[in-house]
Design an enzyme around this catalytic site. Structure first.
Site, PDB file in Angstrom:
ATOM      1  N   LYS A 173       0.819  -1.206   0.000  1.00 22.40           N
ATOM      2  CA  LYS A 173       0.000   0.000   0.000  1.00 22.40           C
ATOM      3  C   LYS A 173       0.855   1.259   0.000  1.00 22.40           C
ATOM      4  CE  LYS A 173      -3.546   2.556   2.537  1.00 22.40           C
ATOM      5  NZ  LYS A 173      -4.441   2.575   3.710  1.00 22.40           N
ATOM      6  N   SER A 220      -8.940   3.771   2.238  1.00 23.40           N
ATOM      7  CA  SER A 220      -7.907   4.322   1.390  1.00 23.40           C
ATOM      8  C   SER A 220      -7.008   3.253   0.757  1.00 23.40           C
ATOM      9  CB  SER A 220      -7.035   5.281   2.214  1.00 23.40           C
ATOM     10  OG  SER A 220      -6.389   4.570   3.290  1.00 23.40           O
ATOM     11  N   SER A 243     -10.135   1.359   6.362  1.00 23.03           N
ATOM     12  CA  SER A 243      -9.446   1.497   5.080  1.00 23.03           C
ATOM     13  C   SER A 243      -9.006   0.190   4.445  1.00 23.03           C
ATOM     14  CB  SER A 243      -8.226   2.412   5.237  1.00 23.03           C
ATOM     15  OG  SER A 243      -8.637   3.735   5.456  1.00 23.03           O
TER      16      SER A 243
END
Length: 372
Positions: free
Chosen positions: A74, A129, A153
């Site tokens: 990520k 996210s 997220s």
């Protein structure tokens, strides 16, 4: 898409090389990512070097548990937390998309080719996210991608992209988040791969330690007592909970007194942005007491992962997709989103499983019983 465990077994047995597995993943990314926009960066040369190093380890007699597994990490700084995975034989192929400057954190990611889209419907967001990680796994570009979960997220994009998303107990794995709200996590296409990730990251034994001698008791809540949940995600998640019960993975007792938490939103925002910390502490204390009481009489709490379906790229409006997830960033409980089915719009929704602190293995064992 071959699972992470299958790739590792194939690489270790000599059925194929780590270089071949990684080359295939890079080819998939090159073909699909111009539309999906799941990656902010692709590290082709470094990935091939890493794959060759894994093949050398195998040739020397090693059998890394995740040998040759191509992964996304990520964001551009995702390698910082990927050390144990790399030591286990994973090969990072790129940084997955996260929201860029000026973008809504709970709406979409910004990849190298543009806005990250939901693989199920390109006009819908994958959630955020950990947007690129969820999209990459759902589209079969990689079998495993890392995430971080500060308000949902990992779990929200897992739900909206139809994959498994695990958030660890807050504080159990290293996190750079100064507020303590964020915890590392993973997105995979199956619970077995999430369990392989967890064994590596936590040092859990090869034989899962969370398997129950008795059937776990699970309590259902459609809204945690405060959320404005839409009927369809609630119905699909509730049906998925009953499928787990029918499979013998858990027991759903008759409904009793419903769980009523205080809305954690204002407390979460205060801790993140510097609001009324005294009020935040009071909400946290109330909810901690109520959750502790629940977990004295049950092993699991089940909810929809999100109160609504995936929205368009114009954003969520004034609704928080985090309504059912950020309570467990505030409390620190481990939680997992499991695919629950498809809505009328053709997009997935999720079932959230929450356990007592430190009981990630229970979440993974129950999720592994899903056969849909």
């Amino acid at each position: 898409m071959t699972s992470a465990r299958e790739i590792a077994a194939g690489a270790c047995s000599g059925a194929f090389t780590a270089v071949e597995a990684v080359t295939a993943a890079l080819a998939r990314i090159e073909r699909v990512d111009p539309v999906l926009c799941a990656f902010a960066e692709v590290w082709e040369e470094a990935a091939l070097r890493g794959a060759r190093a894994v093949d050398e380890r195998i040739a020397a007699g090693e059998r890394p548990p995740l040998a040759g597994v191509p992964i996304g990490v990520k964001g551009r700084h995702g390698l910082r937390g990927a050390g144990p995975l790399i030591a286990a034989g994973c090969v990072p192929v790129g940084a997955t998309a996260v929201p860029g400057p000026g973008t809504a954190w709970q709406t979409w990611g910004l990849g190298r080719h543009g806005r990250t889209v939901n693989p199920w419907r390109y006009d819908r967001t994958p959630g955020g996210s950990s947007a690129g990680s969820a999209a990459a796994v759902a589209a079969g570009l990689v079998p495993l991608a890392t995430g971080t979960d500060g308000a949902g997220s990992v779990r929200i994009p897992a739900a909206w992209c139809g994959v498994v998303g695990l958030k660890a107990t807050n504080g159990r794995l290293p996190s750079a988040d100064r507020t303590g709200l964020a915890a590392p996590g993973v997105l995979t296409r199956c619970a077995a791969d999430a369990q392989a990730y967890w064994r590596v990251m936590s040092g859990a034994p090869e034989t899962p330690g969370g398997r129950e001698r008795r059937t776990p008791i699970a309590l259902w809540s459609p809204d945690l007592g405060f959320a404005d949940s839409d009927p369809e995600p609630v119905a699909l998640a509730h049906a998925a909970a009953h499928r787990l019960a029918d499979a013998g993975a858990l027991r759903l007792p008759p409904p009793g007194e419903p769980l009523r938490l205080d809305d954690p939103g204002p407390a979460w925002l205060a801790l993140r942005d510097g609001g009324d910390l005294g009020a935040a502490a009071r909400v946290r204390a109330v909810n901690d007491r109520r959750l502790a009481a629940l977990f004295r009489r049950a092993d699991l709490l089940l909810t929809p992962t999100t109160p609504c379906a995936a929205h368009g790229h114009d954003g969520p409006g004034d609704r928080y997709s985090t309504a059912l997830t950020w309570a467990f960033n505030l409390s620190g409980h481990p939680a997992l989103s499991l695919p629950a089915g498809l809505g009328r719009d053709g997009c997935p929704v999720g079932l959230q499983l929450v356990a007592a602190p430190g009981r990630e293995e229970l979440l993974l064992a129950v999720a592994g019983s899903a056969r849909w």
